[in-house]
Design an enzyme around this catalytic site. Structure first.
Site, short mmCIF file in Angstrom:
data_model
loop_
_atom_site.label_atom_id
_atom_site.label_comp_id
_atom_site.label_asym_id
_atom_site.label_seq_id
_atom_site.Cartn_x
_atom_site.Cartn_y
_atom_site.Cartn_z
CG HIS A 103 -1.91 -1.13 1.19
ND1 HIS A 103 -2.59 -1.54 2.30
CD2 HIS A 103 -2.31 -1.94 0.18
CE1 HIS A 103 -3.37 -2.55 2.00
NE2 HIS A 103 -3.22 -2.81 0.71
CG HIS A 125 -9.21 -2.07 2.40
ND1 HIS A 125 -9.87 -3.17 2.89
CD2 HIS A 125 -7.91 -2.42 2.30
CE1 HIS A 125 -9.00 -4.14 3.07
NE2 HIS A 125 -7.80 -3.72 2.72
#
Length: 390
Positions: A103, A125
């Site tokens: 990420h 998320h």
């Protein structure tokens, strides 16, 4: 993808716990050994190098360590934990969590958004606190723009509205001259990937690598009526119905505007010729429907062959039959009366037509004028009909 390995150190030996997703990935390595390098293939002859002794799948711990999950609770190493079945159990181990995350961080995310400059940003998320911090930083960063930043809760619906505007670029001949304001640009709209281009038909092969073709169609229809009757009926529908020279049409024929050519083939057939396009196809369909309707409504006018001797009296009789047939197609009830007159009945009104003078006798002026004009036009068209043609 975010890969998390949980190392549980118990009294006996350490275990590496794999989430379900990583377990499926490991199964691929264990299966396709022949796709590995030579060292791995040689080692496989003794044992599977990807069959780890102290690595087991997570059965009761979630893949993502969100707040409120059992995995998040275990990472904090409490003395007791509440299991999935609701029972309480002591935690007799140490937990070490190693995250291999793909990420992006805030710096990378903000740089990415600066390049895109979107009108709407939806944050999903992530933990609520971290998402809230990210949202506030983005609001501060994009304060100079009308960027809508949303951080919805789970199962919350989001509605967004977009203006569907598409830009097309003119190329080729159409791009040589700049159009004036309000001027219409006519060309072909070509979509390639996500771009739109407007080009002239002749430029299609150059810029789009596409070719064009013309489709010429022909249909033959059974028709026993007089060829002049069909032409007369078509004149009542279309503005331009003109006879074609014999050298152009190779026989008796006429054209309906520039869209369709109608040819006389035989006493029982006619043919329609046209170049296929939306307008010509529509006109042809209407002419076919008219031909079929005439074949049902108008009685056949029998005409002798060209080889037969034609007297003036016989020709007059043939002309009279043609006129009678055309009047029936227009008014319906037409009968021969006394003194060479025709009796025409329309909706209870009766008109007496003098075939010699063309005058109609009737108190109803509307019907009288209709009969007179129709008879005059029919006479003019009948003069052009070859009497040898049925």
């Amino acid at each position: 993808m975010s890969i998390g390995l949980t190392i549980l150190s118990s009294i006996t030996s350490p275990y590496i716990m794999l989430p379900p997703l990583q377990k499926r990935c490991m199964a691929i390595y264990q299966t396709y050994i022949n796709s590995m390098n030579e060292r791995i293939r040689n080692q496989f002859e003794n044992s599977n190098p990807f069959d780890f002794k102290h690595m087991s799948p997570l059965k009761s711990i979630e893949n993502f360590n969100d707040v409120g999950t059992l995995a998040k609770t275990i990472i904090n190493e409490p003395k007791e934990v509440t299991l999935m079945n609701g029972l309480t159990a002591p935690l007799n181990m140490q937990v070490h969590y190693i995250s291999f995350s793909a990420h992006a961080d805030f710096a990378q995310t903000s740089t990415f958004l600066k390049e895109l400059m979107p009108l709407n940003i939806i944050l999903v998320h992530g933990e609520a606190n971290e998402m809230g911090r990210l949202k506030q930083k983005l609001i501060t960063q994009f304060a100079y723009r009308k960027t809508k930043i949303i951080s919805p809760k789970n199962c919350q619906s989001i509605e967004m509205y977009f203006n569907s505007e598409k830009m097309a670029k003119t190329i080729g001949r159409l791009a040589e001259n700049t159009p004036e304001v309000g001027e219409t640009v006519s060309g072909l709209l070509v979509k390639k990937a996500f771009t739109y281009q407007i080009m002239a038909l002749d430029d299609l092969r150059v810029f789009a690598q596409l070719s064009t073709a013309n489709i010429s169609q022909r249909i033959t229809i059974a028709y026993n009526g007089a060829f002049g009757v069909l032409k007369h009926r078509l004149k009542q529908i279309f503005e331009s119905v003109e006879s074609l020279p014999d050298e152009e049409s190779e026989g008796l024929s006429f054209g309906v505007h520039e869209w369709l050519t109608v040819k006389y083939e035989s006493e029982k057939h006619i043919s329609l010729h046209w170049r296929s396009n939306p307008i010509s196809d529509m006109v042809t369909d209407s002419v076919v429907a008219l031909v079929l309707n005439i074949s049902r409504e108008i009685p056949k006018v029998a005409v002798e062959s060209e080889e037969a001797t034609k007297t003036e009296e016989e020709n007059n009789k043939k002309v009279e039959k043609v006129i009678h047939a055309l009047l029936i197609s227009l008014f319906g009830d037409v009968k021969f009366g006394e003194n060479g007159k025709m009796v025409i009945s329309v909706d209870g009104n009766v008109a007496h037509l003098d075939k010699q003078s063309g005058n109609a006798e009737r108190e109803n002026e509307g019907l009288k004028e209709r009969v007179r004009v129709a008879f005059q036009r029919i006479q003019n068209d009948v003069k052009l009909i070859p009497l040898s043609v049925s």
